[in-house]
Design a protein around this motif. Structure first.
Motif, PDB file in Angstrom:
ATOM      1  N   PHE A 210       0.654  -1.256  -0.062  1.00 48.23           N
ATOM      2  CA  PHE A 210      -0.118  -0.026   0.032  1.00 48.23           C
ATOM      3  C   PHE A 210       0.867   1.192  -0.004  1.00 48.23           C
ATOM      4  O   PHE A 210       0.327   2.545  -0.050  1.00 48.23           O
ATOM      5  CB  PHE A 210      -0.853  -0.022   1.305  1.00 48.23           C
ATOM      6  CG  PHE A 210      -1.895  -1.005   1.153  1.00 48.23           C
ATOM      7  CD1 PHE A 210      -2.950  -0.872   0.291  1.00 48.23           C
ATOM      8  CD2 PHE A 210      -2.041  -2.213   2.012  1.00 48.23           C
ATOM      9  CE1 PHE A 210      -4.087  -1.841   0.303  1.00 48.23           C
ATOM     10  CE2 PHE A 210      -3.023  -2.901   2.091  1.00 48.23           C
ATOM     11  CZ  PHE A 210      -3.977  -2.972   1.216  1.00 48.23           C
ATOM     12  N   SER A 211       2.190   1.362   0.171  1.00 48.27           N
ATOM     13  CA  SER A 211       2.909   2.506   0.302  1.00 48.27           C
ATOM     14  C   SER A 211       2.648   3.462  -0.819  1.00 48.27           C
ATOM     15  O   SER A 211       2.532   3.092  -2.055  1.00 48.27           O
ATOM     16  CB  SER A 211       4.341   2.310   0.114  1.00 48.27           C
ATOM     17  OG  SER A 211       5.005   1.436   1.653  1.00 48.27           O
ATOM     18  N   ASN A 212       2.300   5.030  -0.518  1.00 49.90           N
ATOM     19  CA  ASN A 212       1.848   5.581  -1.391  1.00 49.90           C
ATOM     20  C   ASN A 212       2.126   7.217  -1.062  1.00 49.90           C
ATOM     21  O   ASN A 212       1.473   7.978  -1.150  1.00 49.90           O
ATOM     22  CB  ASN A 212       0.443   5.353  -1.938  1.00 49.90           C
ATOM     23  CG  ASN A 212       0.178   6.371  -2.911  1.00 49.90           C
ATOM     24  OD1 ASN A 212       0.753   6.817  -4.026  1.00 49.90           O
ATOM     25  ND2 ASN A 212      -1.331   6.660  -3.131  1.00 49.90           N
ATOM     26  N   SER A 213       3.389   7.265  -0.267  1.00 49.71           N
ATOM     27  CA  SER A 213       3.480   8.596   0.313  1.00 49.71           C
ATOM     28  C   SER A 213       5.159   9.129  -0.029  1.00 49.71           C
ATOM     29  O   SER A 213       5.913   8.753   0.697  1.00 49.71           O
ATOM     30  CB  SER A 213       3.278   8.801   1.617  1.00 49.71           C
ATOM     31  OG  SER A 213       2.146   8.337   2.070  1.00 49.71           O
ATOM     32  N   VAL A 214       5.171   9.676  -1.102  1.00 53.05           N
ATOM     33  CA  VAL A 214       6.509   9.985  -1.717  1.00 53.05           C
ATOM     34  C   VAL A 214       6.772  11.667  -1.331  1.00 53.05           C
ATOM     35  O   VAL A 214       5.993  12.187  -1.877  1.00 53.05           O
ATOM     36  CB  VAL A 214       6.731   9.612  -3.234  1.00 53.05           C
ATOM     37  CG1 VAL A 214       8.138  10.352  -3.677  1.00 53.05           C
ATOM     38  CG2 VAL A 214       6.573   8.111  -3.272  1.00 53.05           C
ATOM     39  N   LEU A 215       7.695  11.932  -0.667  1.00 53.40           N
ATOM     40  CA  LEU A 215       8.129  13.468  -0.449  1.00 53.40           C
ATOM     41  C   LEU A 215       8.986  13.753  -1.722  1.00 53.40           C
ATOM     42  O   LEU A 215      10.043  13.678  -1.855  1.00 53.40           O
ATOM     43  CB  LEU A 215       8.821  13.295   1.100  1.00 53.40           C
ATOM     44  CG  LEU A 215       8.912  14.895   1.473  1.00 53.40           C
ATOM     45  CD1 LEU A 215       7.379  15.411   2.024  1.00 53.40           C
ATOM     46  CD2 LEU A 215       9.829  15.079   2.846  1.00 53.40           C
ATOM     47  N   MET A 216       8.042  14.698  -2.360  1.00 54.10           N
ATOM     48  CA  MET A 216       8.594  15.006  -3.668  1.00 54.10           C
ATOM     49  C   MET A 216       9.881  16.021  -3.226  1.00 54.10           C
ATOM     50  O   MET A 216       9.814  16.849  -2.302  1.00 54.10           O
ATOM     51  CB  MET A 216       7.697  15.843  -4.522  1.00 54.10           C
ATOM     52  CG  MET A 216       6.517  15.106  -4.972  1.00 54.10           C
ATOM     53  SD  MET A 216       6.798  13.878  -5.917  1.00 54.10           S
ATOM     54  CE  MET A 216       5.051  13.056  -6.203  1.00 54.10           C
ATOM     55  N   ASP A 217      11.015  15.671  -4.282  1.00 50.94           N
ATOM     56  CA  ASP A 217      12.095  16.520  -4.116  1.00 50.94           C
ATOM     57  C   ASP A 217      12.944  15.949  -2.655  1.00 50.94           C
ATOM     58  O   ASP A 217      14.076  16.705  -2.757  1.00 50.94           O
ATOM     59  CB  ASP A 217      12.062  17.917  -3.979  1.00 50.94           C
ATOM     60  CG  ASP A 217      11.149  18.575  -5.097  1.00 50.94           C
ATOM     61  OD1 ASP A 217      11.346  18.069  -6.371  1.00 50.94           O
ATOM     62  OD2 ASP A 217      10.231  19.316  -5.046  1.00 50.94           O
ATOM     63  N   GLU A 218      12.808  15.440  -1.878  1.00 53.60           N
ATOM     64  CA  GLU A 218      13.351  14.810  -0.784  1.00 53.60           C
ATOM     65  C   GLU A 218      12.953  13.168  -0.470  1.00 53.60           C
ATOM     66  O   GLU A 218      11.789  12.979  -0.479  1.00 53.60           O
ATOM     67  CB  GLU A 218      13.066  15.531   0.438  1.00 53.60           C
ATOM     68  CG  GLU A 218      13.162  17.284   0.162  1.00 53.60           C
ATOM     69  CD  GLU A 218      12.635  17.965   1.577  1.00 53.60           C
ATOM     70  OE1 GLU A 218      13.012  17.760   2.589  1.00 53.60           O
ATOM     71  OE2 GLU A 218      11.734  18.881   1.397  1.00 53.60           O
ATOM     72  N   ASN A 219      14.041  12.730  -0.138  1.00 56.74           N
ATOM     73  CA  ASN A 219      13.792  11.313   0.217  1.00 56.74           C
ATOM     74  C   ASN A 219      13.129  10.463  -0.623  1.00 56.74           C
ATOM     75  O   ASN A 219      12.009   9.788  -0.286  1.00 56.74           O
ATOM     76  CB  ASN A 219      13.098  11.102   1.691  1.00 56.74           C
ATOM     77  CG  ASN A 219      13.870  11.806   2.801  1.00 56.74           C
ATOM     78  OD1 ASN A 219      14.766  11.359   3.137  1.00 56.74           O
ATOM     79  ND2 ASN A 219      13.622  13.237   3.149  1.00 56.74           N
ATOM     80  N   LYS A 220      13.347  10.742  -2.085  1.00 52.00           N
ATOM     81  CA  LYS A 220      12.793  10.016  -3.148  1.00 52.00           C
ATOM     82  C   LYS A 220      12.712   8.634  -3.250  1.00 52.00           C
ATOM     83  O   LYS A 220      12.276   7.773  -3.980  1.00 52.00           O
ATOM     84  CB  LYS A 220      12.875  10.714  -4.393  1.00 52.00           C
ATOM     85  CG  LYS A 220      12.485  11.979  -4.701  1.00 52.00           C
ATOM     86  CD  LYS A 220      12.285  12.435  -6.058  1.00 52.00           C
ATOM     87  CE  LYS A 220      13.793  12.539  -6.597  1.00 52.00           C
ATOM     88  NZ  LYS A 220      13.787  13.186  -7.929  1.00 52.00           N
ATOM     89  N   HIS A 221      13.521   7.870  -2.214  1.00 52.64           N
ATOM     90  CA  HIS A 221      13.703   6.401  -2.083  1.00 52.64           C
ATOM     91  C   HIS A 221      12.733   6.009  -1.269  1.00 52.64           C
ATOM     92  O   HIS A 221      12.712   4.620  -1.206  1.00 52.64           O
ATOM     93  CB  HIS A 221      14.943   6.146  -1.922  1.00 52.64           C
ATOM     94  CG  HIS A 221      15.501   6.463  -0.415  1.00 52.64           C
ATOM     95  ND1 HIS A 221      15.882   8.051  -0.334  1.00 52.64           N
ATOM     96  CD2 HIS A 221      15.663   5.747   0.680  1.00 52.64           C
ATOM     97  CE1 HIS A 221      16.175   7.846   0.849  1.00 52.64           C
ATOM     98  NE2 HIS A 221      16.092   6.708   1.485  1.00 52.64           N
ATOM     99  N   VAL A 222      11.939   6.745  -0.738  1.00 54.34           N
ATOM    100  CA  VAL A 222      10.984   6.256   0.448  1.00 54.34           C
ATOM    101  C   VAL A 222       9.727   6.252  -0.014  1.00 54.34           C
ATOM    102  O   VAL A 222       9.100   7.301  -0.532  1.00 54.34           O
ATOM    103  CB  VAL A 222      11.149   7.062   1.635  1.00 54.34           C
ATOM    104  CG1 VAL A 222      10.111   6.543   2.751  1.00 54.34           C
ATOM    105  CG2 VAL A 222      12.447   6.899   2.295  1.00 54.34           C
ATOM    106  N   THR A 223       9.032   5.174  -0.023  1.00 54.25           N
ATOM    107  CA  THR A 223       7.872   4.811  -0.715  1.00 54.25           C
ATOM    108  C   THR A 223       6.405   5.264   0.307  1.00 54.25           C
ATOM    109  O   THR A 223       5.324   5.652  -0.217  1.00 54.25           O
ATOM    110  CB  THR A 223       7.521   3.363  -1.300  1.00 54.25           C
ATOM    111  OG1 THR A 223       7.489   2.515  -0.253  1.00 54.25           O
ATOM    112  CG2 THR A 223       8.349   3.219  -2.305  1.00 54.25           C
ATOM    113  N   CYS A 224       6.954   5.335   1.443  1.00 51.59           N
ATOM    114  CA  CYS A 224       5.936   5.837   2.607  1.00 51.59           C
ATOM    115  C   CYS A 224       6.576   6.553   3.517  1.00 51.59           C
ATOM    116  O   CYS A 224       6.814   5.867   4.733  1.00 51.59           O
ATOM    117  CB  CYS A 224       5.325   4.600   3.228  1.00 51.59           C
ATOM    118  SG  CYS A 224       3.897   4.731   4.353  1.00 51.59           S
ATOM    119  N   TYR A 225       6.696   7.893   3.400  1.00 52.63           N
ATOM    120  CA  TYR A 225       7.184   8.659   4.162  1.00 52.63           C
ATOM    121  C   TYR A 225       6.460   9.190   5.260  1.00 52.63           C
ATOM    122  O   TYR A 225       6.863   9.698   6.219  1.00 52.63           O
ATOM    123  CB  TYR A 225       7.758  10.000   3.466  1.00 52.63           C
ATOM    124  CG  TYR A 225       8.820  10.974   4.066  1.00 52.63           C
ATOM    125  CD1 TYR A 225      10.170  10.296   4.087  1.00 52.63           C
ATOM    126  CD2 TYR A 225       8.661  12.173   4.833  1.00 52.63           C
ATOM    127  CE1 TYR A 225      11.091  11.108   4.774  1.00 52.63           C
ATOM    128  CE2 TYR A 225       9.391  12.506   5.341  1.00 52.63           C
ATOM    129  CZ  TYR A 225      10.567  12.283   5.451  1.00 52.63           C
ATOM    130  OH  TYR A 225      11.673  12.811   6.365  1.00 52.63           O
TER     131      TYR A 225
END
Length: 460
Positions: A210-225
């Motif tokens: 379900f991960s669907n929270s990408v912090l645009m321009d930062e930490n773009k390798h994390v799918t559920c920030y």
């Protein structure tokens, strides 16, 4: 006094689960996006709220802010609520409890479609993304109401906590740009311990699906920030108030013991919230008085209060799995999903709830992710990364996830309503080794316009 507190905790959190019920409640938070790449105009939001009430005349205001604007509408017939969450940058569809997913889905799609079309008249839109991709354009202004001003004041207070070994992030307004899809299910007293234990152990798999929270321009390798936004905020000062349990409960007494470890940070007096330094709930009741802050005439003033046993009503944890005053378990670790897949969240939890013994046996015997030296929390942190860790075999992980989906499907089939159709999107994600967050990252890496993602994730 300790026995009085424990009895109150039992009465509020445990006793309601003894009722025989089997309802579903769903809350869907959705970001509002100004495609002009300018701040969301709250006057437009208020106009659309007014239009919605005229179109759906069973709804009436049940939340008015200090400026006289409606931030919450409730349906008198089915208890559906359409409101704004934290700020007027987020809209929430809190669906009244029902016994089947199709009824909820039909009403949600009706409301969502109307609101989206209204916003599109102003070159705005809605989309199913867990972090607003245009957050940097928006004004982080909380809804001017008791609850949301209190909440933002608490989150902004992280600078006061200089004596704890904790790193805070720089996003105290994260509630104004992050969105979740939450499910409440009636879980009976007899099944409470096993359900919490077993669902805790599949949180890493839920991250994968379900991960669907990408912090645009930062930490773009994390799918559920979203996980980090909660963990490294003032809500996470006591880690027992957020995230996962990472303990196996053996009894209801164990659950009560855990409730006694939670922190409390606000109460109400005379219909006004009072903030104070977050503290353990048992320590709170040992104090003769508490010095807090109350919002009065556009500013905060100090106030002293005496703890009262009914202050337990304001003990709010934000666990991935929460016991509520309604006698439900609230599953709150899932990001808002692409709108066409919205019901997959409830379908997944509902199907597994009725097959908890089979799920427990599968996870207890797992060697794909467990028995490798990692706790459930550690595994979830690993599985919200864009790339899998080397010790996990991708093929075996897909097999485990498919087995979990098969159990959920069997549970839904046994309900005899055809709700298993809502799991189709999840099977496709496993087949394609992806999730919405990974798809966002891939699209950005491939140079795709974010507007295309916004459109795709917002379609019904």
């Amino acid at each position: 006094m300790e026995n009085i507190i424990r009895d109150k905790l039992y009465k509020e959190f445990i006793e309601p689960t003894k009722q025989k019920k089997n309802f579903i409640g769903i809350e869907i938070e959705v970001p509002i996006i100004n495609l002009n790449k300018e701040p969301v105009d709250f006057d437009i939001v208020h106009k659309i709220t007014s239009n919605f009430q005229k179109e759906f005349n069973d709804f009436s205001p049940n939340g008015i802010d200090y400026d006289g604007n409606t931030f919450s509408l409730k349906n008198s017939k089915n208890s559906d609520i359409v409101c704004y969450d934290c700020s007027y940058n987020n809209i929430e569809f809190a669906m009244g409890r029902e016994k089947d997913l199709f009824t909820i889905n039909d009403r949600f799609i009706t409301y969502y479609t109307y609101v989206k079309e209204e916003f599109e008249k102003y070159n705005y839109t809605l989309t199913g993304m867990g972090i607003n991709p245009y957050r940097r354009y928006n004004k982080e202004i909380p809804i001017p109401s008791e609850r949301y001003l209190m909440l933002y004041h608490h989150l902004k207070s992280f600078n006061k906590y200089n004596d704890i070994p904790m790193h805070f992030h720089d996003y105290p307004g994260y509630g104004m740009f992050s969105s979740a899809s939450q499910v409440q299910l009636d879980v009976h007293y007899d099944d409470l311990v096993k359900t919490i234990n077993t669902f805790t152990k599949i949180e890493p798999i839920k991250a994968l699906l379900f991960s669907n929270s990408v912090l645009m321009d930062e930490n773009k390798h994390v799918t559920c920030y979203r996980d980090a936004l909660w963990e490294y905020s003032t809500h996470g000062i006591n880690p027992h108030n957020i995230g996962m349990y990472d303990v196996d409960f053996e009894s209801i007494d164990d659950i009560l013991n855990y409730l006694e470890t939670l922190n409390i940070y606000c109460v109400m007096r005379n219909e006004s919230y009072i903030n104070f330094e977050t503290m353990n709930v048992m320590d709170y009741f040992k104090k003769d008085h508490i010095t807090g802050e109350i919002f009065n005439n556009d500013k905060y003033e100090q106030i002293k209060i005496k703890p009262e046993i009914d202050d337990i009503d304001y003990l709010r944890a934000f666990k991935f799995i929460n016991l509520t005053f309604r006698g439900t378990l609230e599953f709150r670790s899932v990001c808002t999903q692409p709108i066409s897949d919205t019901m997959s969240v409830a379908a997944f939890h509902l199907g597994l709830k009725d097959k908890i013994d089979e799920l427990d046996e599968l996870i207890s015997n797992d060697r794909v992710i467990y028995h490798k030296g990692y706790t459930p929390s550690e595994l979830r942190k690993l599985l919200i990364q864009d790339e899998l860790p080397a010790f996990i075999n991708k093929k075996e992980l897909c097999g485990l996830t498919n087995n979990i989906l098969d159990i959920a499907k069997e549970g839904l089939i046994e309900r005899g309503l055809g709700e298993e159709i809502f799991l189709k999107a999840l099977y496709n994600r496993v087949k394609n080794h992806t999730n919405p967050g990974k798809n966002i990252i891939k699209s950005l890496n491939d140079g795709e316009d974010i507007e295309k993602v916004i459109k795709n994730y917002g379609g019904v």
